[in-house]
Design a protein around this motif. Structure first.
Motif: not given
Length: 125
Positions: A21-40
């Protein structure tokens, strides 16, 4: 409740869907793999979170009423995720016959709900 036979494969599927998906990224949040779209945040993968024995992806629904309806109508597929506000649902990924097209649609819908207007106006997904 049995654990998913291969949580790594489930995470790989979620990751492939979400990161396409456009401008999506993965980073951990609360030690879980979490996906963000433009920081959301729009999705989070969990496996055996706090020993619950479940493998799920958590996504946004349109609102709390839609989330409640999904959980009520499809309780084997949807549940209320711990630590999330109403309006979010957990989709069970443990079944061997998981409908990945449906999961992909729900992840994409969650992205649409989280993405800024400029991404939606640029054509979205």
């Amino acid at each position: 409740m049995p654990l998913s036979p291969d949580p790594d494969a489930a995470l790989a599927q979620v990751r492939e869907i979400a990161l396409a998906l456009p401008e999506s990224e993965e980073r951990p949040s609360h030690s879980q793999p979490t996906f963000f779209a433009a920081e959301k945040m729009f999705a989070q993968f969990r496996h055996d979170h706090h020993g619950d024995g479940r493998t799920v992806v958590i996504v946004k629904a349109g609102d709390a009423e839609e989330a409640a309806a999904l959980i009520e109508n499809l309780p084997d597929r949807y549940s209320r995720p711990a630590y999330f506000r109403a309006g979010w649902v957990a989709i069970d990924l443990a079944a061997e016959d998981t409908d990945w097209i449906h999961v992909g649609d729900r992840i994409a819908r969650s992205w649409e709900l989280a993405a800024p207007r400029r991404l939606l106006e640029a054509g979205g997904r």
